[in-house]
Write an enzyme that holds these catalytic residues in place. Structure first.
Site, short mmCIF file in Angstrom:
data_model
loop_
_atom_site.label_atom_id
_atom_site.label_comp_id
_atom_site.label_asym_id
_atom_site.label_seq_id
_atom_site.Cartn_x
_atom_site.Cartn_y
_atom_site.Cartn_z
N LYS A 1 0.83 -1.21 0.00
CA LYS A 1 0.00 0.00 0.00
C LYS A 1 0.87 1.26 0.00
O LYS A 1 0.56 2.24 -0.69
CB LYS A 1 -0.93 0.01 1.21
CG LYS A 1 -1.86 -1.18 1.35
CD LYS A 1 -2.90 -1.24 0.25
CE LYS A 1 -3.99 -2.27 0.56
NZ LYS A 1 -3.48 -3.66 0.61
N LYS B 1 -9.08 1.58 3.59
CA LYS B 1 -8.60 0.20 3.60
C LYS B 1 -7.44 0.04 4.57
O LYS B 1 -6.68 1.00 4.81
CB LYS B 1 -8.19 -0.26 2.20
CG LYS B 1 -7.21 0.63 1.46
CD LYS B 1 -7.08 0.14 0.01
CE LYS B 1 -6.28 1.10 -0.85
NZ LYS B 1 -6.20 0.66 -2.26
N ARG C 1 -4.47 -4.61 -13.36
CA ARG C 1 -3.20 -5.14 -12.86
C ARG C 1 -2.20 -5.12 -14.01
O ARG C 1 -2.32 -5.85 -14.99
CB ARG C 1 -3.40 -6.56 -12.34
CG ARG C 1 -2.13 -7.36 -12.09
CD ARG C 1 -1.20 -6.76 -11.03
NE ARG C 1 -1.86 -6.55 -9.76
CZ ARG C 1 -2.00 -7.49 -8.83
NH1 ARG C 1 -1.56 -8.71 -9.05
NH2 ARG C 1 -2.57 -7.18 -7.68
N ARG D 1 -9.81 -5.89 -13.64
CA ARG D 1 -10.68 -6.65 -12.75
C ARG D 1 -11.90 -5.79 -12.45
O ARG D 1 -11.81 -4.77 -11.75
CB ARG D 1 -9.91 -7.03 -11.49
CG ARG D 1 -8.73 -7.96 -11.84
CD ARG D 1 -7.65 -7.96 -10.81
NE ARG D 1 -7.07 -6.63 -10.63
CZ ARG D 1 -6.22 -6.32 -9.65
NH1 ARG D 1 -5.85 -7.22 -8.78
NH2 ARG D 1 -5.74 -5.09 -9.56
N ARG E 1 -15.46 -3.45 -5.15
CA ARG E 1 -14.12 -4.02 -5.30
C ARG E 1 -14.03 -4.83 -6.58
O ARG E 1 -14.92 -5.62 -6.89
CB ARG E 1 -13.80 -4.92 -4.10
CG ARG E 1 -13.80 -4.20 -2.77
CD ARG E 1 -13.73 -5.19 -1.61
NE ARG E 1 -14.89 -6.08 -1.59
CZ ARG E 1 -15.02 -7.12 -0.77
NH1 ARG E 1 -14.04 -7.40 0.07
NH2 ARG E 1 -16.09 -7.88 -0.82
N ASP F 1 -1.25 -1.82 -9.58
CA ASP F 1 -2.70 -1.68 -9.71
C ASP F 1 -3.04 -0.25 -10.09
O ASP F 1 -2.59 0.70 -9.44
CB ASP F 1 -3.39 -2.07 -8.40
CG ASP F 1 -3.30 -3.56 -8.11
OD1 ASP F 1 -2.89 -4.31 -9.02
OD2 ASP F 1 -3.62 -3.97 -6.98
N GLU G 1 -1.90 0.71 -5.82
CA GLU G 1 -1.05 -0.18 -5.04
C GLU G 1 0.09 -0.67 -5.93
O GLU G 1 -0.03 -0.69 -7.15
CB GLU G 1 -1.82 -1.40 -4.51
CG GLU G 1 -2.91 -1.08 -3.51
CD GLU G 1 -3.57 -2.34 -2.97
OE1 GLU G 1 -3.01 -3.45 -3.13
OE2 GLU G 1 -4.67 -2.21 -2.39
N ASN H 1 2.17 -4.16 -5.91
CA ASN H 1 2.22 -5.49 -5.32
C ASN H 1 3.56 -6.15 -5.61
O ASN H 1 3.95 -6.27 -6.76
CB ASN H 1 1.08 -6.35 -5.87
CG ASN H 1 -0.29 -5.79 -5.48
OD1 ASN H 1 -0.84 -6.15 -4.46
ND2 ASN H 1 -0.82 -4.89 -6.31
#
Length: 317
Positions: free
Chosen positions: A125, A160, A210, A225, A233, A273, A281, A283
């Protein structure tokens, strides 16, 4: 090459979509040998090397019993050609300790991807803070009053936890502020837990993209997504629909800007993301979506990854 995968239990893999499985399959296809263990199987004793209880595995091609394995054996982590750290989040204390064990193995000659120190230095994050030019309005705080001020300014926000995964613990609060206090209490835990708050990006309706970056270069396709029904979400784990798409010019620019910086630090594989044209984000623990992209576009992401792994090992030889 002899590859060691440090991952979740193999028996829990969902192989039709699992990215670690795709890596294993491509590596075995090229003639590399495979072994696997879990982080709990790592240990070190003074006077010795970092060891692991590993299983040598062979993929069978049969989804009903997708691998065979030898009995567990003790092996020095540094004796493998490469170690692939693919344990899923959460990044808890035990994950943190595992990175220290793997870093000790590096001092003994192991070659670990993603690099243990880089895993610690890039919480998924918070890593976005380094790239403000691609970031939407964002707040990280323990202070409930700061969250309320952020909401008053931006009206429609996402909250979050910093250690969540798969969309867990994500809340949306609209202009009416409904349940904001309760959500702050749930996430903030009496000001003992930091919270990330971001302005809601309506482009989420078109997907949370992504972007995979391998060896510093973005893969030419991303996986959007898309949230389903009334869900905010887009995460696949939360029921999002994955749709592979070519990178836009903005996606490419993000990948080109972040990729070389992160690769230089030992991050061979990164999942960025993006909602609309803003990163949300970065990852680094166990980025996914290899199989979904390949199945929809024919782009063999696992092959790109093993190419990059082989190149990285050749450079270090």
């Amino acid at each position: 090459m002899k590859l060691l995968f440090v991952a979740d239990p193999l028996e829990r893999f969902t192989i039709y979509k699992d990215t670690t499985f795709a890596m294993m399959r491509e590596a075995q296809r090229r003639g590399h040998t495979l072994a696997a263990c879990e982080p709990r199987h790592l240990h070190w004793q003074s006077g010795g090397r970092v060891m692991a209880r590993v299983r040598d595995i062979t993929l069978t091609g049969d989804p009903r019993g997708w691998f065979t394995s030898t009995p567990e054996r003790m092996a020095a982590v540094a004796d493998f050609s490469s170690v692939l750290m693919r344990k899923d989040p959460p990044f808890d204390s035990e994950y943190f300790y595992a990175t220290h064990l793997l870093e000790q193995a590096e001092r003994e000659g192991a070659r670990v991807f993603n690099k243990p120190r880089a895993l610690r230095d890039h919480p998924e994050k918070l890593a976005v803070m380094e790239f403000p030019q691609f970031l939407g309005p964002t707040l990280v705080t323990r202070d409930p009053a700061e969250i309320r001020r952020f909401h008053a300014t931006h009206q429609d926000i996402i909250l979050k936890p910093l250690d969540g995964m798969g969309g867990m613990g994500i809340f949306r609060v609209r202009a009416d502020g409904m349940n904001l206090g309760s959500i702050i209490e749930t996430l903030n835990q009496g000001e003992s837990q930091s919270v990330m708050v971001q302005k809601f990006l309506p482009e989420i309706a078109d997907g949370d993209k992504r972007i995979l970056v391998i060896g510093g270069k973005p893969v030419p396709y991303c996986l959007a997504r898309i949230p389903q029904g009334n869900e905010v979400r887009g995460n696949l784990a939360a029921g999002g629909l994955g749709v592979a798409r070519p990178l836009t010019k903005r996606d490419q620019a993000i990948g080109d800007a972040l990729g070389p910086v992160l690769a230089e630090r030992g991050l061979l594989l990164v999942g960025v993301d993006v909602i609309g044209d803003r990163i949300t984000e970065i990852n680094v623990t166990s980025p996914t979506c290899f199989q979904e992209i390949e199945q929809q576009t024919g782009c063999d992401v696992a092959a790109l990854f093993i190419d990059a792994l082989e190149t990285a090992l050749d450079r270090q030889a």
